[in-house]
Motif scaffolding. Structure first.
Motif, PDB file in Angstrom:
ATOM      1  N   THR A   1      -3.608   3.108   0.325  1.00  0.00           N
ATOM      2  CA  THR A   1      -2.898   3.670  -0.833  1.00  0.00           C
ATOM      3  C   THR A   1      -3.301   5.124  -1.056  1.00  0.00           C
ATOM      4  O   THR A   1      -2.451   6.000  -1.255  1.00  0.00           O
ATOM      5  CB  THR A   1      -3.204   2.843  -2.091  1.00  0.00           C
ATOM      6  OG1 THR A   1      -2.694   1.519  -1.926  1.00  0.00           O
ATOM      7  CG2 THR A   1      -2.577   3.471  -3.325  1.00  0.00           C
TER       8      THR A   1
ATOM      9  N   ASP B   1       0.822  -1.212   0.000  1.00  0.00           N
ATOM     10  CA  ASP B   1       0.000   0.000   0.000  1.00  0.00           C
ATOM     11  C   ASP B   1       0.857   1.264   0.000  1.00  0.00           C
ATOM     12  O   ASP B   1       0.524   2.255  -0.665  1.00  0.00           O
ATOM     13  CB  ASP B   1      -0.935   0.003   1.211  1.00  0.00           C
ATOM     14  CG  ASP B   1      -2.157  -0.878   1.006  1.00  0.00           C
ATOM     15  OD1 ASP B   1      -2.496  -1.149  -0.155  1.00  0.00           O
ATOM     16  OD2 ASP B   1      -2.766  -1.292   2.012  1.00  0.00           O
TER      17      ASP B   1
ATOM     18  N   ALA C   1      -3.010   2.431  -9.378  1.00  0.00           N
ATOM     19  CA  ALA C   1      -2.926   1.937  -8.002  1.00  0.00           C
ATOM     20  C   ALA C   1      -2.995   0.412  -7.971  1.00  0.00           C
ATOM     21  O   ALA C   1      -2.245  -0.246  -7.239  1.00  0.00           O
ATOM     22  CB  ALA C   1      -4.056   2.543  -7.168  1.00  0.00           C
TER      23      ALA C   1
ATOM     24  N   ALA D   1      -1.641  -2.034  -4.930  1.00  0.00           N
ATOM     25  CA  ALA D   1      -2.504  -1.549  -3.847  1.00  0.00           C
ATOM     26  C   ALA D   1      -3.373  -2.680  -3.315  1.00  0.00           C
ATOM     27  O   ALA D   1      -3.912  -3.480  -4.078  1.00  0.00           O
ATOM     28  CB  ALA D   1      -3.383  -0.404  -4.353  1.00  0.00           C
TER      29      ALA D   1
END
Length: 568
Positions: A323, A17, A313, A318
């Motif tokens: 995140t 993350d 992401a 993530a």
């Protein structure tokens, strides 16, 4: 539940993350600033509109990795709403943008709390393709002068195109701006195509900024740059609630609600399907509304989910909304510790970021496919496209909604219907249009109407039965309505059924229903219609209605299953 992703958080996710948040930040900064410029606002507001919305969605959102923030699809709507009212005053533009975000957020929040998640389905796919392609064209034309280094003072797509053409003919293009902006755009598009795993936006913007600094381009060539950003964060204030401004911004807010809610719904559903998770559209609306309200208090502007930054992401590893929290914290740290880091960022590069984002909205193959497979939906897509381009983005969005609703009403108003027959060696009773070899039972009209019965199509239903009776080769003794597709009957349609029943009875024809759904029959009972349809027959299946007809009338008929010794 607030911060639902925290519950069950695994320690092994933390590294993923954090890394994904840092990677995401590299995209959030130039994208946010570019979308702010495209919205008619100072670039810094794009960062303000990124920080708190990310935190708000992390607290409220049901999706584990969906990213919210400024978006290219909203930029034309925001600009169309605030630029005319701001009349060149940046401070007033920021205030209006905050008020627009507040109105938008409250509307979305209210829809979510009222369980109106179904509103995200108001725009059909063809209409959505049309308006997104229209918005993409407006964004691209709007940002082209920045890439060319032209000073264009024109409103409307056609006027902007004319002004750009004049600048090209007159030789007013700024060569260095064009080189930087064009190169940045080429890098982003090429890397997305050939190396999708690389941070294309970061590489393009970093290269343009590096060239600007090393070659001292602002001083030597006069290219426009972002300039030093204000240090720190803005004050947390409520936008001024001026009644006149609020009324002027409501239409734009409604348009933004439709666009952002629909985009968020589509993205969250696709994420959930890909990750084998479930999503709650009402909670998505609450989270999106909260993100917009948060932006309003932080000198921001309306935000939406991002179809470009969410995949970044996801591909960066993530695992949860941490995140987004890392991304928001990193941007805030940047504004406190190094606000001058982006001072030499060329405006042409930001324009290239926006154009690259707008290009992802363009979907010509989808429009071509509509033309090939369903011309009526192609016409609807083009009408939506032309409405956005020629009439205006706000008006075009509402026009798109009207087209979607008209499409629904049109299909329900004049739906497909069919006369059913029995085809040899095929189970059940089928549409004679697709089974021309199917045989009709003598004296029996099996009729299917593929839509709910309501005020708009009640007379269509009756007229079509009349037409079928007139076209029948022999004398019809029974009309059986295969009612499985009829999911509802309103009071207007119920009255029509009573009138049709009397008309048929006067002609010596029995009216019957097969497979009428229990909730629909209960409605007819509540209306009192069943009491007036005292001699109408009801059967659980179409096959049972045929058997009932044969038993009562003794009509000569040999079914293929009976011939094979398998029974009717």
């Amino acid at each position: 539940m607030l911060f639902g992703w925290v519950r069950g958080y695994e320690r092994g996710w933390l590294r993923h993350d954090i890394v994904a948040g840092l990677v995401l930040t590299a995209i959030l900064v130039p994208a946010g600033m570019g979308y702010a410029q495209a919205s008619g606002l100072p670039a810094i507001t794009g960062l303000y509109a990124t920080i708190l919305p990310l935190l708000a969605y992390a607290a409220l959102g049901p999706s584990r990795i969906l990213v919210v923030g400024p978006d290219s699809s909203l930029a034309p709507l925001i600009a169309a709403a605030i630029v005319p009212l701001a009349v060149g005053d940046p401070d007033r533009a920021i205030a209006l943008a905050g008020l627009l975000s507040l109105i938008t957020g409250l509307l979305i929040l209210g829809a979510g709390l009222a369980n109106f998640g179904f509103l995200t389905d108001l725009l059909s796919a063809p209409v959505r393709h049309g308006y997104l392609n229209g918005i993409a064209l407006i964004v691209i034309v709007g940002q082209t002068p920045r890439i060319l280094g032209l000073d264009v003072d024109a409103e409307g797509l056609l006027d902007r195109l004319r002004a750009i053409a004049d600048g090209l003919v007159e030789g007013r293009v700024h060569g260095v701006s064009l080189a930087l902006g064009g190169a940045c755009l080429a890098v982003i598009v090429a890397l997305r195509h050939w190396r999708p795993g690389l941070p294309a936006v970061l590489i393009g913007v970093a290269a343009a900024t590096f060239a600007s600094v090393v070659l001292d381009l602002p001083a030597r060539t006069g290219i426009a740059v972002v300039g030093a950003l204000p240090r720190g964060l803005p004050e947390f204030v409520l936008p001024a609630l001026e009644i006149g401004d609020m009324l002027a911004l409501v239409p734009a807010a409604l348009g933004i609600v439709l666009v952002s809610a629909t985009d968020t719904s589509v993205l969250s559903r696709s994420l959930a399907a890909r990750r084998r998770e479930r999503t709650d559209q009402d909670r998505e609306l609450v989270a999106l509304g909260g993100a917009n309200v948060a932006a309003a208090f932080f000198s921001g502007f309306p935000v939406s989910s991002s179809t470009s930054r969410t995949p970044v992401a996801e591909s960066a590893g993530a695992r949860t909304q941490l995140t987004g929290v890392v991304g928001a914290a990193t941007i805030a740290l940047l504004l406190f510790a190094a606000p001058g880091l982006l001072a030499q960022l060329p405006m042409a590069a930001l324009a290239a970021v926006v154009v690259a984002a707008a290009l992802t909205l363009v979907d010509v193959p989808a429009i071509v496919r509509l033309w090939q497979v369903r011309p009526s939906e192609f016409r609807q897509a083009m009408a939506s496209f032309l409405g956005v381009v020629l009439i205006g983005v706000i008006e075009g969005i509402f026009l798109a909604v009207v087209f979607s609703l008209l499409l629904f009403v049109r299909r329900a108003w004049r739906p497909h219907d069919a006369v059913l027959g029995r085809a040899d060696m095929v189970k059940g009773y089928h549409d004679l249009t697709f089974y021309p070899e199917a045989r009709q039972i003598p004296g029996l009209l099996l009729y299917r109407f593929d839509a709910p019965l309501f005020f708009a199509n009640a007379d269509v239903f009756r007229d079509r039965i009349r037409d079928r009776l007139e076209a029948s080769p022999g004398t019809i003794r029974w009309v059986v309505v295969a009612a499985e597709p009829i999911t509802d009957i309103d009071t207007t349609a119920a009255t029509m059924l009573e009138e049709l029943h009397e008309e048929l009875r006067g002609a010596g024809i029995v009216l019957a229903f097969a497979e009428l759904k229990d909730p629909v029959r209960a409605r007819l009972q509540a209306y009192g219609t069943l009491d007036r349809l005292d001699d109408v027959r009801f059967f659980p299946t179409v096959g049972a209605s045929v058997s009932g007809y044969r038993k009562e009338t003794g009509a000569p008929w040999t079914d293929w299953e009976e011939s094979a010794g398998r029974g009717p």
